[in-house]
Structure formats: structure tokens, C-alpha cells
Scaffold this motif. Structure first.
Motif, PDB file in Angstrom:
ATOM      1  N   GLU A   1      36.422   3.916 -25.201  1.00 31.87           N
ATOM      2  CA  GLU A   1      35.489   3.485 -24.163  1.00 31.87           C
ATOM      3  C   GLU A   1      35.163   2.003 -24.293  1.00 31.87           C
ATOM      4  O   GLU A   1      35.131   1.451 -25.384  1.00 31.87           O
ATOM      5  CB  GLU A   1      34.202   4.314 -24.230  1.00 31.87           C
TER       6      GLU A   1
ATOM      7  N   HIS B   1      26.723   1.460 -23.580  1.00 30.13           N
ATOM      8  CA  HIS B   1      27.162   1.490 -22.184  1.00 30.13           C
ATOM      9  C   HIS B   1      26.472   2.657 -21.487  1.00 30.13           C
ATOM     10  O   HIS B   1      25.955   3.564 -22.143  1.00 30.13           O
ATOM     11  CB  HIS B   1      28.694   1.554 -22.083  1.00 30.13           C
TER      12      HIS B   1
ATOM     13  N   HIS C   1      23.740   4.386 -23.825  1.00 28.61           N
ATOM     14  CA  HIS C   1      23.881   5.024 -25.142  1.00 28.61           C
ATOM     15  C   HIS C   1      24.928   4.308 -25.986  1.00 28.61           C
ATOM     16  O   HIS C   1      25.738   3.553 -25.474  1.00 28.61           O
ATOM     17  CB  HIS C   1      24.271   6.499 -24.968  1.00 28.61           C
TER      18      HIS C   1
ATOM     19  N   HIS D   1      27.784   4.960 -29.405  1.00 25.03           N
ATOM     20  CA  HIS D   1      28.526   5.955 -30.184  1.00 25.03           C
ATOM     21  C   HIS D   1      28.679   5.498 -31.629  1.00 25.03           C
ATOM     22  O   HIS D   1      29.345   6.160 -32.431  1.00 25.03           O
ATOM     23  CB  HIS D   1      29.920   6.181 -29.597  1.00 25.03           C
TER      24      HIS D   1
HETATM   25 ZN    ZN Z   1      29.826   6.677 -24.085  1.00 26.70          ZN
END
Ligand code: ZN
Ligand code: ZN
Length: 261
Positions: free
Chosen positions: A161, A169, A176, A178
Motif C-alpha cells: 500500500e 493513509h 490508519h 500498519h
Molecule cells: Zn491501510
């Protein structure tokens, strides 16, 4: 770094793995593999089993938080509240750069989404871990949500991503991360254990990349859920750590997770 696509399980929690409640592998097509995948890439197919973090591309952080887009984050343990927006500047979404859009066609913009969570006030350590899902699994002290290391189709989210340079993003409804945010948190101090950077939905704390004595941690230094208890400490002092390698943050829950949307 190892590509986390091959480090996900729905059955057997393991060190260095993400223990997902269900797999969405192959359910729909997402963006193309970028040049940071170490393999032969063709569209969203890649032979890569590793990727190069130093070659990853990001959306530049150009957008200042103002007015209704300012963070209202607060912690009044065990209540966590806010509008889900980070206190730091962000990238401008949806992505307009044509190269980046090819890798991630995320059409979402950054919007507020209320956090009104009641976490377990005294988290309880369980020998048997619990799986994580696709939504929020915690919150960082930046004020924005933590999602697990998977994208919507069970691939390594950090590798696939396109986030902003802070590591965040928007999904359809919430900004959020990751992995450990690169913005808005207390910097590590050489030689010392990292500071608290967030809370998992089970109430256990999340700390940065440095363990006791300031040693940089890898997933292999931590347990199946990506946490540990320091030698001699009680299980109530269990905590998670972030690392540079997959699954980056919480790999499964050691405690009983509260509902955190
Ligand atoms: Zn994400
Ligand atoms: Zn620690």
C-alpha cells in the motif's frame, strides 16, 4: 525485508507471523507491485519474497491539520477518545500522482471518525493468543488508528500500500497505519527502551523498536504476538513492540480485545 504475504496464518500463531481471523487472499484485484519488490513484477503479480524498504515510495506530507481536521485525541484510562485524526501533518489523499496511483488506487480522502473506546482497564495475559481482523486493532498516541499488517486482500500492507511519509493513509472511513508512524511520536533515546507509542485493543501497551538497553528488536526477538515480558516482570507487564520487519506491530492479541471500530 521478507514480504509478509507469506507470513500470514489463520490457524497457527507463530513468531514473525500475522495471525489473521480470516484470509481475503485473492478476493479482488488491488494495485501493481512497485520496483521495491525484489522479483519479477507483472501488474499485481510478483515473484518477490522480499522487498526493499529504502526504495518504497510515499505521498509527501504536505497537508497541515486545521479546523475540523485537527486531532482531538485524549486518553483517560481505560477510555480512549478522539476524532481519529492524527496530530501530525499528513499526505494529501486521494493520491493524484499517476505513478503512485498505479501501485495503489486508493480513492479515499482523510476524514474524521470518532474513537470512543473502552479498553480493558487491567489487561489479562492469555497463553493462547487471539486472532486479529482487518479493522482497527489499536491506536497510536498520534491519535490515529493502528490496523494489522495486512491490506484488504491479505497481502503485506506496508509493502503493497502507498501511505504518506508518516506511514498513514485513509481507508473508506479512517486514517490508519500498519507500522510505527514516522511522525508525531516521542523519538527513541539511544541505549534506552522505547517509549510507549500506543495501545492495542486488548489494553496492552505498544512500544517502539528498542528493547531493554536500547537494543533494536526484530520480530524473531519477540513472541508469537510480537510482544514480550521483560525478565523478572509479571505477565501484567506484557507489552507489544514495533519492529522494522513484518508483522511490524501486533501479530495477535495476548489479551482479550475490546471492540474497537
Ligand atoms: Zn491501510
Ligand atoms: Zn519491551
Amino acid at each position: 525485508m521478507p514480504l509478509g504475504d507469506y507470513l500470514m496464518t489463520t490457524t497457527t500463531p507463530q513468531v514473525g507471523y500475522l495471525y489473521l481471523c480470516s484470509s481475503n487472499a485473492g478476493k479482488f484485484q488491488k494495485g501493481d507491485a512497485g520496483p521495491w519488490f525484489n522479483g519479477t513484477n507483472s501488474g499485481s503479480t510478483t515473484t518477490a519474497t522480499t522487498w526493499d524498504l529504502t526504495k518504497k515510495l510515499y505521498v509527501a506530507v504536505t497537508k497541515a491539520a486545521t479546523g475540523t481536521l485537527s486531532s482531538t485525541f485524549s486518553v483517560s484510562w481505560p477510555s480512549i477518545g478522539g476524532n481519529g485524526l492524527p496530530g501530525h501533518n499528513t499526505g494529501d489523499f486521494p493520491i493524484t500522482d499517476t505513478t503512485l496511483k498505479q501501485y495503489d488506487g486508493n480513492p479515499n480522502s482523510i476524514k474524521s471518525k470518532t474513537i470512543a473506546w473502552g479498553l480493558p482497564s487491567t489487561p489479562t495475559y492469555h497463553d493462547t493468543p487471539s486472532c486479529v481482523g482487518y479493522g482497527a486493532i489499536g491506536v497510536f498516541l498520534t491519535g490515529a488508528r493502528l490496523f494489522a499488517a495486512t491490506d484488504a486482500v491479505s497481502r503485506d500492507a506496508r509493502a503493497w500500500e502507498i501511505t504518506d511519509a508518516c506511514g498513514g493513509h485513509p481507508s473508506t472511513d479512517a486514517y490508519h497505519y500498519h507500522s510505527l508512524p514516522a511522525c508525531g511520536l516521542t523519538a527513541d533515546v539511544a541505549g534506552q527502551h522505547s517509549a510507549l507509542v500506543g495501545y492495542a485493543s486488548d489494553g496492552f501497551g505498544i512500544y517502539g523498536n528498542l528493547g531493554e538497553g536500547g537494543t533494536a528488536l526484530k520480530s524473531s526477538d519477540l513472541d508469537k504476538c510480537h510482544g514480550h515480558i521483560h525478565a523478572g516482570a509479571p505477565s501484567s507487564e506484557y507489552h507489544y513492540h514495533t519492529t522494522d520487519d513484518f508483522p511490524y506491530t501486533v501479530g495477535c492479541f495476548r489479551g482479550t480485545a475490546a471492540t474497537t471500530d
